[in-house]
Motif scaffolding. Sequence first.
Motif, PDB file in Angstrom:
ATOM      1  N   UNK A  21     -13.541  21.250  16.797  1.00 38.31           N
ATOM      2  CA  UNK A  21     -14.564  20.719  17.693  1.00 38.31           C
ATOM      3  C   UNK A  21     -15.570  21.804  18.078  1.00 38.31           C
TER       4      UNK A  21
ATOM      5  N   UNK B 266      -2.931  28.117  30.735  1.00 40.26           N
ATOM      6  CA  UNK B 266      -2.020  28.412  29.628  1.00 40.26           C
ATOM      7  C   UNK B 266      -2.257  29.819  29.074  1.00 40.26           C
TER       8      UNK B 266
ATOM      9  N   UNK C 275      -8.258  26.967  20.918  1.00 37.78           N
ATOM     10  CA  UNK C 275      -6.893  26.742  20.422  1.00 37.78           C
ATOM     11  C   UNK C 275      -6.166  25.747  21.334  1.00 37.78           C
ATOM     12  N   UNK C 276      -6.940  24.793  21.879  1.00 33.41           N
ATOM     13  CA  UNK C 276      -6.382  23.717  22.705  1.00 33.41           C
ATOM     14  C   UNK C 276      -5.689  24.234  23.958  1.00 33.41           C
ATOM     15  N   UNK C 277      -6.097  25.398  24.419  1.00 31.87           N
ATOM     16  CA  UNK C 277      -5.519  25.931  25.647  1.00 31.87           C
ATOM     17  C   UNK C 277      -6.481  25.781  26.816  1.00 31.87           C
ATOM     18  N   UNK C 278      -6.057  26.234  27.985  1.00 34.81           N
ATOM     19  CA  UNK C 278      -6.968  26.337  29.124  1.00 34.81           C
ATOM     20  C   UNK C 278      -6.521  27.520  29.972  1.00 34.81           C
TER      21      UNK C 278
ATOM     22  N   UNK D 225     -16.272  23.388  20.779  1.00 30.02           N
ATOM     23  CA  UNK D 225     -15.767  23.699  22.112  1.00 30.02           C
ATOM     24  C   UNK D 225     -16.393  24.976  22.689  1.00 30.02           C
TER      25      UNK D 225
ATOM     26  N   UNK E  19     -10.156  26.756  24.988  1.00 30.77           N
ATOM     27  CA  UNK E  19     -10.049  25.408  24.440  1.00 30.77           C
ATOM     28  C   UNK E  19     -10.064  25.404  22.900  1.00 30.77           C
TER      29      UNK E  19
ATOM     30  N   UNK F 223      -7.393  26.925  14.433  1.00 34.64           N
ATOM     31  CA  UNK F 223      -8.134  26.488  15.623  1.00 34.64           C
ATOM     32  C   UNK F 223      -8.593  25.036  15.515  1.00 34.64           C
ATOM     33  N   UNK F 224      -9.109  24.538  16.625  1.00 35.66           N
ATOM     34  CA  UNK F 224      -9.732  23.220  16.660  1.00 35.66           C
ATOM     35  C   UNK F 224     -11.075  23.270  15.940  1.00 35.66           C
TER      36      UNK F 224
END
Lengths: 351, 351
Positions: free
Chosen positions: B206, B255, B249-252, B208, B247, B203-204
Motif C-alpha cells: 500500500x 507495536x 510492515x503493518x505495525x503501529x 502507507x 504501518x 512489506x505491505x
Amino acid sequence: MIHSLGLDIGGANLKISYVSSDEKKIKYKKIITRYFPIWRRGKNRLLPTLRETLSYLPFKKYDIIAVTMTAELSDIYFDKKEGVNHILDTLVKIFPEDAIKVLNVRGELLPVDDARRKYIEVASANWYATGWFTSKLAKNAIIIDIGSTTTSIIVVHNGIVYAKGLNDLEKLRYGELVYTGALRTNLAAIVHEVPYKDEMIPISSEYFAQSADINLILGNISEEQYIVDTPDGRGTSYEECLARIARVICGDLNILTEEDIIEIAKYIYNQQVKQVIKGLERLIRNITFNIKEYKAYLAGIGGSFLGREALEKVGFKNIYELERYIGYDASAALPSYALAVMGIEYYKKGV
Amino acid sequence: MIHSLGLDIGGANLKISYVSSDEKKIKYKKIITRYFPIWRRGKNRLLPTLRETLSYLPFKKYDIIAVTMTAELSDIYFDKKEGVNHILDTLVKIFPEDAIKVLNVRGELLPVDDARRKYIEVASANWYATGWFTSKLAKNAIIIDIGSTTTSIIVVHNGIVYAKGLNDLEKLRYGELVYTGALRTNLAAIVHEVPYKDEMIPISSEYFAQSADINLILGNISEEQYIVDTPDGRGTSYEECLARIARVICGDLNILTEEDIIEIAKYIYNQQVKQVIKGLERLIRNITFNIKEYKAYLAGIGGSFLGREALEKVGFKNIYELERYIGYDASAALPSYALAVMGIEYYKKGV
C-alpha cells in the motif's frame, strides 16, 4: 432455521455472507462483495454503506452476526485500537449488540465488549475463518486465498488451524501473509524494472497501473471482475489497461506497441507469482511436517491463476479450487462465508 | 531591463522563477514553488492556481515567458499530446501568445504553434534547461537534480548538453532519469523488504509512507521542507512520520519502538541512494569519456543528501552544491530558474 450473517470488513471491500441452515444443512446462501476503499470514501461512509448493502439481502433478521475485519489497518485510523473501536461502534448502530460476535485469532467468537478490550487479537483475524472452513474439508491441508489486495496462506494440521503469526506483522514474517493481490497491487511495488526491446528498463514509482491491468490484459480476469477503482479514474477496457501499463515506463500507446505491453505484463505477472512462491517458501521453512503432500485449496479472485501457478511451481500436487464446492461468489468472499457457517455452528452449540 | 519568467509545469509542483536583468547581469530574482498534484486537484484547477501563484510576484509584465513541463505525463491526461495541448491552452489564457516560448529537447525555444505540432519534443524537456545552466558553470560537468518525485542526471561535455535520451522512456533506459525523489516516492516502490528484529520482513504494497517520512526522521529535511501531501492526510510531525513508516510492515507505535523504525528508515534511505547509484552506473556505461573526473553539481531538494552520497560512492571527487551559487530556492526549482535565465539570453539575441 438459523439465520447467520458473516461480515468481513476489509480495507478495500465489504464482504457480506448470509446463510440460513436447518439442523442438518445449509438451505440458502447469498454473498455480496462491495468495493469500499475506506481510506478514500472516509470512515463516516461505513455506516450508510453497510446499511445500504444489507438492504440487498432478502432476509432482515439474523440470529447471529459473526464479524471479522482488516479495515482497522487502513491509515484512515491512527492505529488498530481506533480502527477496531470505530468498526464496532458502527456495527452496534445496525445490529442488536448481543447478536454480534467478533472473531479473534484463536477462533473464538467474542462479545463486543470483550473484542474492544482485546482489540489486538480481533484485528485482521479473518484468515482464521478461512482456516477453520478448510479444516472441515481435510484434516491436513493448505489454502491460498488471493484477494484484491493481499494473499493469505493458511495451514491446517491434524484438523486444527496451524498459524505461526497472530498479527499481520508476524504473518508477513512467517509467509502467512503476502501483501500482493489480484487487483489493487501497484505494479511499482511488484517490480523495479521491466523488459523492453531486449533490455531491462527501470520504471516509474508512481501509482500508474495495478495488478488488475495486468490480469485483464492476460485474460486472467474479465472486465466484470475488475471491481476496483482504476489508478487514473479511466475505464477498464483492454485499451485503457494497455495505456496504464505503458505509462509505467513513461510511454503511451503512441510510443509502445500492444506486443511491447503484453511482454511487460507477462514479466510482471511472473514476478507476482514469485512473490507468492516466496511466501510459500518462507512458510515451509518454518514448519517441520511435509506440507507438500497435503491437499491444497485455492480461493479468492486470484486463487485460480496466481495461487495455482505458485503451488504447482513449489511442488504441490493435489490442488483443488474451492469454487467447485461452494461457488465463485463464496470462494471470492471466503472469510465472510466461512464466518457465516461458523456462526451457525456457534449458535447451535449455544442453544 | 529585461523581465523574464521561467515556468516549469510539473506533475506535482508548479515552479515559477522571475528574473530581471540588465545588459550585464541579473538584478532581481524571485522563485516560487507551489505544490500542485494535478492528478488530484484536476486539470481545470491549473488555470486559477497559476493565476493565483503569479499574483505573488511583485512584477506583472514579462518580455518573455519561457516554459517547460512534465505534467503532460500525469494520468489525468490520456496521452502526452492531450497533456501538452491542455497546458499550452491554459498558458495562452494568461499570457500574450507571442511572448510564450516552449523549450524542446534540443534546447530551442519554440513558438506555441510549433510546440503543439512537436508535442513529443517539448514533453518533459525540463532537464535541458538544467543542463544548459550547468554548461555556463563548467565546460565538462555532471549535475544531479533530485526533486520531490524524480532524479535527473545531466551531462555537459565540451560545453554542450550531452543527452542520450530525448524522452522519459529513453532517459530511464540511459540512466538520465531515475524515478525516485526526496519527498513523494512510495516506500513500497523503493524496497520489498525491511530489517526488523534481526531479519528481513516483506512489506505491505500500500501507499502507507513516502520518502519524505524517511528523510524527516533521519534529519535530511525539515518540517518546512515537507511540502507535499502525506499519504494518510495526517501531519508532518516526527511522530506522525514514525507512525506511517511503522504501518509499512503493518505495525503501529504500540507495536514498534522508535529504534525499530529508525533502523527501517536508514535501510530504506540506503536503498534509495542505491537507486541513484544504479542510474549513475547505467549512464556511465553508455559514455566513453572519463566523467568521474568532471565537476559534479547538486541541485533540488534531495541533491545535498541523496545526490551527494551517490556521487561520492561512485567515485566523484569535485562535488559542488548549486545552492551556494544561486541560493536554495533557485536550486530547489532549478529548471524554472535556468529557463528564466535562458529566456533573457534568447530575448537579448532576438532584439
